[in-house]
Design a protein around this motif. Structure first.
Motif, PDB file in Angstrom:
ATOM      1  N   UNK A  42      44.092  35.651  58.016  1.00 48.53           N
ATOM      2  CA  UNK A  42      44.672  34.711  58.989  1.00 48.53           C
ATOM      3  C   UNK A  42      45.849  33.976  58.336  1.00 48.53           C
ATOM      4  N   UNK A  43      46.971  33.842  59.034  1.00 45.71           N
ATOM      5  CA  UNK A  43      48.146  33.177  58.440  1.00 45.71           C
ATOM      6  C   UNK A  43      47.851  31.774  57.912  1.00 45.71           C
ATOM      7  N   UNK A  44      47.036  31.007  58.653  1.00 45.20           N
ATOM      8  CA  UNK A  44      46.740  29.653  58.212  1.00 45.20           C
ATOM      9  C   UNK A  44      45.878  29.643  56.959  1.00 45.20           C
ATOM     10  N   UNK A  45      44.970  30.612  56.861  1.00 50.08           N
ATOM     11  CA  UNK A  45      44.117  30.694  55.666  1.00 50.08           C
ATOM     12  C   UNK A  45      44.947  31.122  54.461  1.00 50.08           C
ATOM     13  N   UNK A  46      45.872  32.058  54.662  1.00 49.51           N
ATOM     14  CA  UNK A  46      46.737  32.479  53.565  1.00 49.51           C
ATOM     15  C   UNK A  46      47.618  31.338  53.078  1.00 49.51           C
ATOM     16  N   UNK A  47      48.122  30.537  54.035  1.00 52.77           N
ATOM     17  CA  UNK A  47      48.938  29.385  53.649  1.00 52.77           C
ATOM     18  C   UNK A  47      48.100  28.386  52.847  1.00 52.77           C
ATOM     19  N   UNK A  48      46.855  28.156  53.308  1.00 51.87           N
ATOM     20  CA  UNK A  48      45.936  27.269  52.582  1.00 51.87           C
ATOM     21  C   UNK A  48      45.685  27.804  51.181  1.00 51.87           C
ATOM     22  N   UNK A  49      45.507  29.092  51.075  1.00 56.97           N
ATOM     23  CA  UNK A  49      45.202  29.725  49.792  1.00 56.97           C
ATOM     24  C   UNK A  49      46.354  29.549  48.799  1.00 56.97           C
ATOM     25  N   UNK A  50      47.584  29.709  49.309  1.00 56.87           N
ATOM     26  CA  UNK A  50      48.747  29.555  48.440  1.00 56.87           C
ATOM     27  C   UNK A  50      48.859  28.139  47.895  1.00 56.87           C
ATOM     28  N   UNK A  51      48.425  27.178  48.664  1.00 60.54           N
ATOM     29  CA  UNK A  51      48.534  25.778  48.267  1.00 60.54           C
ATOM     30  C   UNK A  51      47.368  25.319  47.402  1.00 60.54           C
ATOM     31  N   UNK A  52      46.315  26.141  47.299  1.00 63.36           N
ATOM     32  CA  UNK A  52      45.107  25.706  46.583  1.00 63.36           C
ATOM     33  C   UNK A  52      44.633  26.737  45.562  1.00 63.36           C
ATOM     34  N   UNK A  53      45.592  27.412  44.984  1.00 63.22           N
ATOM     35  CA  UNK A  53      45.242  28.285  43.855  1.00 63.22           C
ATOM     36  C   UNK A  53      44.408  29.488  44.199  1.00 63.22           C
ATOM     37  N   UNK A  54      44.590  30.073  45.391  1.00 61.58           N
ATOM     38  CA  UNK A  54      43.858  31.280  45.811  1.00 61.58           C
ATOM     39  C   UNK A  54      42.346  31.101  45.692  1.00 61.58           C
ATOM     40  N   UNK A  55      41.862  29.956  46.160  1.00 57.59           N
ATOM     41  CA  UNK A  55      40.431  29.669  46.061  1.00 57.59           C
ATOM     42  C   UNK A  55      39.610  30.459  47.063  1.00 57.59           C
ATOM     43  N   UNK A  56      40.283  30.986  48.105  1.00 55.32           N
ATOM     44  CA  UNK A  56      39.611  31.780  49.132  1.00 55.32           C
ATOM     45  C   UNK A  56      39.940  33.246  48.892  1.00 55.32           C
ATOM     46  N   UNK A  57      38.969  34.121  49.071  1.00 54.34           N
ATOM     47  CA  UNK A  57      39.199  35.565  48.956  1.00 54.34           C
ATOM     48  C   UNK A  57      39.702  36.076  50.296  1.00 54.34           C
ATOM     49  N   UNK A  58      40.982  36.422  50.357  1.00 55.78           N
ATOM     50  CA  UNK A  58      41.594  36.877  51.592  1.00 55.78           C
ATOM     51  C   UNK A  58      41.793  38.392  51.498  1.00 55.78           C
ATOM     52  N   UNK A  59      41.320  39.091  52.516  1.00 53.71           N
ATOM     53  CA  UNK A  59      41.398  40.554  52.500  1.00 53.71           C
ATOM     54  C   UNK A  59      41.999  41.050  53.801  1.00 53.71           C
ATOM     55  N   UNK A  60      42.422  42.345  53.801  1.00 54.23           N
ATOM     56  CA  UNK A  60      43.138  42.857  54.957  1.00 54.23           C
ATOM     57  C   UNK A  60      42.552  44.160  55.507  1.00 54.23           C
ATOM     58  N   UNK A  61      41.370  44.546  54.983  1.00 52.63           N
ATOM     59  CA  UNK A  61      40.726  45.733  55.568  1.00 52.63           C
ATOM     60  C   UNK A  61      39.218  45.643  55.345  1.00 52.63           C
ATOM     61  N   UNK A  62      38.520  46.555  55.963  1.00 58.00           N
ATOM     62  CA  UNK A  62      37.055  46.509  55.966  1.00 58.00           C
ATOM     63  C   UNK A  62      36.480  46.735  54.579  1.00 58.00           C
ATOM     64  N   UNK A  63      37.027  47.668  53.881  1.00 58.91           N
ATOM     65  CA  UNK A  63      36.477  47.990  52.555  1.00 58.91           C
ATOM     66  C   UNK A  63      36.669  46.822  51.598  1.00 58.91           C
ATOM     67  N   UNK A  64      37.852  46.215  51.659  1.00 62.21           N
ATOM     68  CA  UNK A  64      38.121  45.081  50.773  1.00 62.21           C
ATOM     69  C   UNK A  64      37.219  43.903  51.135  1.00 62.21           C
ATOM     70  N   UNK A  65      36.922  43.759  52.410  1.00 58.45           N
ATOM     71  CA  UNK A  65      36.065  42.668  52.846  1.00 58.45           C
ATOM     72  C   UNK A  65      34.685  42.805  52.205  1.00 58.45           C
TER      73      UNK A  65
END
Length: 333
Positions: A42-65
């Motif tokens: 999600x764009x908002x989650x990615x923006x949050x992640x960039x501002x907080x040191x990639x604390x959230x695991x953001x993925x873009x496909x089923x296998x990575x999830x």
């Protein structure tokens, strides 16, 4: 209460037009409790992640999830949980509001500073503009004052009003009065005209005098004119009076009647030094068939020797031009 039992928190949003603008509030709830989070991109989650040191695991496909879920389960620790809680506390609403207030206040401060600068600039501009205009007006007034009162400009402007013709022989010398004042004593201009008319009489230019004045005030002006002429040696029977007066136009109309009654065709007209043009214009239109010679006094104590100008001179000349304009508008000339 349920979140406490989670090992990994999931944000499995589909990516579509709706979710592009979604900020999942659950993200803060998961992180404040120290839980690892796996989210779709999600764009908002990615923006949050960039501002907080990639604390959230953001993925873009089923296998990575699936892979990131397992990774979070394997790598989670007390240190990571404490970091997640600290990051969220820094992103809490009170912090956001404080940050927004700071931004708003900074904007207001900038505007206030700009207004102050703009006010100072506007005042300085107004002051300089006003100073320049005052300087221009002052200079213009000074130039006009010097031209009017310290040069011959007024006399140059007044020159067209002067009509001085050589005295000739005539039937009557007509005098247009100028007022004697409340004291009953002749004014300078009045005396000059009477003296000049009497001198022309004694020189033999005409055998009759006509004094025109409608002013009464304390004394009847026409009678005072006659008395002065008699005292200078003019026989009473040689003097005619027009006690109606009324200014150049009406005085000359009365004169026209006397001329017609007595069969006279030649007039020497004694008037003020700068009244000659107006008198001549009236005579040309209203005294057809009559030869009118304008013979003002040689000198005028009122106007002096034209070496200086004061307000009474200026007022008299302006009055004369205004009177000509008025006569023209009324059809008198």
């Amino acid at each position: 209460a349920y979140i406490r039992c989670f090992d990994v928190a999931l944000i499995p949003y589909l990516l579509n037009e709706y979710s592009r603008f979604v900020y999942p509030n659950k993200l803060n709830e998961y992180l404040i409790m120290g839980k690892p989070v796996v989210s779709t991109g999600l764009p908002e989650v990615e923006y949050f992640n960039e501002s907080h040191g990639n604390i959230v695991s953001v993925v873009h496909n089923h296998a990575a999830f699936i892979s990131q879920i397992q990774y979070c389960l394997d790598q989670d620790s007390d240190t990571l949980r404490a970091q997640r809680t600290a990051f969220v506390e820094s992103n809490a609403w009170d912090k956001k509001i404080e940050a927004m207030q700071s931004l708003i206040q900074a904007k207001l401060d900038r505007k206030a500073k700009m207004r102050e600068q703009n006010w100072q600039h506007a005042f300085l501009k107004f002051y300089r503009t006003t100073q320049r205009k005052v300087g221009i007006v002052t200079t213009a007034v000074l130039v006009v004052y010097l031209l009017v009162f310290h040069t011959s400009l007024v006399w140059v402007i007044a020159e067209p009003l002067r009509v001085v013709q050589q005295p000739v022989s005539g039937d009557v010398i007509a005098v247009l009065a100028g007022g004697i004042g409340e004291s009953g004593q002749p004014s300078d201009a009045y005396e000059e005209k009477i003296n000049h008319a009497v001198a022309l009489y004694h020189q033999g230019h005409a055998k009759n005098l006509l004094f025109s004045s409608g002013a009464t005030r304390v004394f009847n002006e026409a009678e005072v004119m006659k008395a002065l002429a008699v005292s200078l040696g003019v026989p009473r029977e040689a003097i005619l009076l027009d006690e109606k007066g009324g200014g150049n136009y009406f005085s000359l109309l009365t004169l026209r009647g006397e001329l017609k009654t007595r069969g006279w065709t030649k007039v020497l007209l004694v008037t003020s030094l700068y009244n000659g043009a107006r008198s001549q214009l009236v005579a040309r239109k209203n005294l057809s068939g009559v030869e009118v010679t304008i013979v003002p006094p040689d000198k005028s104590r009122f106007f002096g020797e034209q070496r200086r100008v004061d307000w009474r001179h200026l007022r008299a000349i302006i009055h004369e031009y205004a009177a000509i304009a008025y006569y023209w508008s009324k059809g008198y000339i």
